[in-house]
Write an enzyme that holds these catalytic residues in place. Structure first.
Site, short mmCIF file in Angstrom:
data_model
loop_
_atom_site.label_atom_id
_atom_site.label_comp_id
_atom_site.label_asym_id
_atom_site.label_seq_id
_atom_site.Cartn_x
_atom_site.Cartn_y
_atom_site.Cartn_z
N ASP A 160 1.25 -8.06 18.80
CA ASP A 160 1.04 -7.70 20.31
C ASP A 160 -0.23 -6.82 20.41
OD1 ASP A 160 3.17 -9.60 20.94
OD2 ASP A 160 4.22 -8.18 20.97
N ALA A 176 0.64 -1.33 0.09
CA ALA A 176 -0.06 0.21 -0.08
C ALA A 176 0.77 1.32 0.09
CB ALA A 176 -0.90 0.12 1.24
N ARG A 225 16.11 -6.27 14.50
CA ARG A 225 16.20 -5.40 15.74
C ARG A 225 17.73 -4.68 15.89
NH1 ARG A 225 11.36 -7.02 18.71
NH2 ARG A 225 11.11 -9.22 18.13
#
Lengths: 327, 327, 327, 327
Positions: D132, D26, D76
């Site tokens: 989460d 998108a 990360r």
């Protein structure tokens, strides 16, 4: 809490939807929690009229949370639309001592329930259970989320073969009056175009989008068609397209009733559980003639008449997004 | 091992089937393992004729094992049926130095491959990739197992709604000439009846089974219909049934092309992997004009002409079992 | 056909497997078809000893074809291993007039059944129901096909995240004594390596494969570990690998009991249906102390003792294929 | 609309989540729609620091809508937490002429993005992509809906076997700081109990619920455990329970990383599509240092610092509902 209500009954009516069983389970267990008797009524309003009642308890609804369909079965009743039918239904409730009725269904179900309340004053409350998501007073109806996942899963499979053969597919999804399923699944699968009941789309509009897809050398071109669109049924749409684009290999798939089945999604099970609890607690607290729904994540009670009349509106933003992403 | 073969090519042709990509991957990596060059040819024999070749390596086929469809795309070629077309195809192979061709597909694919071998002597080997399971020389064709799981999964969903409404469903599955998918899924979903291309079933036979189902008070009655059956298309069958049993709520679903898609099952991936290795090793060992297949768990090479002519036969035992279990 | 047998009983024992319900349904309906009485015994041999019998009919087994688990529940019985336990079991059968027993399970189940037959002469027949596929006398045990699809589906999901993070995953699958699930799913998901109970694999072997994967710059490296392998449990294997390859981001997933559940695949339902019919017909035709199985697509009866002792062997060809394709 | 912005870049960072690819698609297509250049940055902030950029166009993101994981890979980054790392990142953006950055991720990603904006003034906007669901400023994060469906699907399978053996299962799901997945799936699967990071649950509380389940003769008892709960890891919880209830057959399953994978649900794809469009349009309209989210079905921009600090709160109502329905 209303002391009057001691015995409840629950039924499912209209087209079945995944999560109806989760709602039945929540209704029954909440009734048990508040130490009320609870009857299940089979085959919707027909069973209500004919006295097809069965007393339920906590065990009756174990291991049904994950099942599609409805253990109470469903039907569309013609007789309940008549005064005589409603009178018979009322007598059955009296006979079984039922002083609160929970109905799980959509438009037709709630229209009937409202008339029943008006005619006989039976405390009645609705739970929105329909794959169409077309009720006012709840952001999501039970079954809608599962149905969209089923459609997306099917179209992902169709796209495998569409891509392998450079085909144009028209995939017809459910939605007689409402384009929720079509609009959302069209965005979710990256459709070339979508044809909705809410639109006045012309063949020229459609041809433009197909032309665009062909000129972008898209390899899989899928158009999602809501069954209740105004352009025509999928086969006649495909025929017009074949005439206009004879070079395209154009196919039709009608997903049909498999959209109503399957294990409910987590979201539908949670919504069904919340609304099942809310319906019983609403009744016990004197909320009648309303539907329990979730609006902006909050539990909301909406009068049945409003739920039915103020149809949920498709977000026009979705069409805009769909066009940007089909680039 | 034939030292002559240095460069291979692989194509997929005809209707696509889940597991074709797993077969392509196995072919390519086995070629790399034996230090051969390997080309992928796009769009089946059409791409062969037009020279749509791309050299592949081990990396080209990573992350495709679980994808439905075929990364090489597929087509049914009319031109390859002509001598001129085959000549062009031969010239393309010469031009690219290809001295061994692997074709993945079904009946039509192998018929073409055999003629090509006869006309031009090109070492060619076939891998059975079709959801129809209708080839002699292999117990299972790649894609068949996945297609049956897809059908069963869809009918499980339809049964949810069928049971909720006491409906009779006719579900049409793929199989123009062969009833493998219909017969096996009928047993797997507990169908009331099945209508196969291999049968001369009459409406009387069908009515008897439906009558039996009704008298057993079955709540969900599903009849599996193979598209190539001799009784008629699903809609006309349903209409005849409606005339004869006006009290039944009779519906039709045509599963269509979604049966060709989806992530392949473990079984199809393993079969595709085995046969992909076997096809390359067969070619390198001088096995031409044959199809690699699994018969009784053993790798087997069958002449293409035999694979196509001696159609796989449905086990008549299945019909007997189906009747016992529909009791 | 033996006129002696009038009343049958069926039980499931040991670890449950998808398709056990399909087998129960087939057993019950075939018994009904031949006009025999049929009891279901709950909780395996424990229920047999305790007399936990329920008479079943055609309706008792409707809508269970697609359910995982077993409606008869299962258990591993210690008491049935004793003479006293077997005597009690025999008395229960006598009491209920049962003159033919069908047991659905694996190794332990059949060992017990054989002893029971030897000690008391009870006509007993076995149906192979275990996800481990480790019985001689049948190419496929009921539940194995579904379990491999479940594993492949889970590892496809793990690979999504493995690829996104360049991680090395050890995925532990079921198989205490047998590597069928591990070996076949390893090929089906394109594993970097597999660690089987049947192998004497050293850490050096494993490190070589991991090294190869790293040097090929594979982005998702998955090693399938059978729980009963000789190298160690998955966590200790992962720790050794972390010591040796500190630069790799190494993770462990243990799929566990979800491998036993889920709707059975088409293949498992069909196999269960065939073997359920075959078990009842075998008993009625005087085949005792045997297991009904499918070998090379043919129905076969194998003595229980042979089924248990001559363990099914992994095809060594699979390891070879796995190495070629991991290139 | 800001004329300044001509070139955008997008990255995914932190744990991957299903629907990240839909968001990337998108973002890219919206950039193309507004005639901006768009770079994809690989491996999150590490790739940003190292200059791992690739220019993308409309075709680059075709056929990714249904794929789990992220085609841009994720990581990360420790280095991005340092000033030096952020300076290198800034220089890379300068070098590629990027004047607007879209980051898809969760807490850590947005913390880094906010510091980067503060330090170097780079126009940056966030899209919530994490299973989460623990961010303030959006009702749903991308990937959460799919993860809950995956968990529910797995526990449905475990329940098959739990019911067949009368077992007590502890199923550990993801959620280090947040119990959204655990709480919602617990309601959706009808858990006996749930153990959340947000609770101060004692073993006494847990034992009471297990006792209740046993006295209700529930046949399948499943306790959902969030990994970040305060009671302990699942194995030590199970051990305590085994000590207290030695008669129960207690098992542990840790679902692990498969929760991050799989084809995204319809809901996640639609949300990702909306937020991808909104992020690009937000940037072009001068919204910096914010996250695009959906609150009460409305597009909302929330400052990154707020999104991260004002953690989303679990609805306490869910615990109440869970208790009523476990009756």
């Amino acid at each position: 809490m209303s002391k009057a209500i001691k015995t409840l009954a629950v039924l499912t009516s209209g087209g079945d939807a995944p999560g109806m069983n989760a709602a039945i389970r929540a209704v029954v267990r909440t009734a048990v929690f508040y130490e009320k008797r609870i009857f299940g009524i089979k085959r919707g309003y027909d069973g209500l009229i004919e006295g097809d009642f069965e007393e339920l308890n906590s065990k009756s609804v174990k291991n049904i949370l994950n099942l599609g369909g409805t253990i109470l079965k469903s039907a569309r009743s013609e007789e309940f639309k008549t005064e005589a039918g409603q009178m018979k239904a009322y007598e059955q409730l009296q006979k079984h001592g039922v002083d609160g009725l929970i109905v799980i269904g959509g438009n037709g179900t709630f229209t009937g329930a409202h008339r029943f309340f008006e005619a006989h004053g039976v405390p009645v409350i609705g739970i929105p259970g329909t794959i169409d998501n077309d009720l006012f007073g709840t952001d999501y109806t039970i079954g809608y989320d599962t149905a969209t996942n089923t459609v997306v899963d099917c179209i992902d499979k169709i796209r495998d073969t569409a891509s392998s053969h450079n085909r144009l597919f028209f995939v017809e999804v459910m939605g007689r009056d409402s384009g929720f399923i079509a609009m959302n699944t069209a965005v979710a699968i990256g459709a070339l175009d979508v044809i909705l009941p809410e639109q006045n789309k012309s063949y020229e509009d459609l041809f433009v989008e197909i032309e665009k897809g062909a000129s972008n050398k898209k390899t899989s071109n899928i158009v999602v068609v809501a069954e209740g669109n105004k352009l025509g049924d999928s086969f006649s749409i495909a025929n017009k397209v074949r005439e206009h684009f004879p070079q395209l290999d154009t196919k039709v798939t009608i997903l049909g009733h498999l959209q109503r089945g399957g294990a409910p999604s987590c979201f539908d099970r949670v919504t069904a559980s919340k609304l099942g609890v809310a319906a019983v607690e609403g009744l016990l607290n004197g909320r009648f003639d309303v539907m329990a729904g979730m609006v902006d994540e909050e539990l909301t009670y909406t009068f049945l008449q409003q739920a039915v009349m103020n149809k949920a509106q498709l977000d026009p933003e979705m069409l805009r997004i769909s066009k940007i992403l089909a680039i």
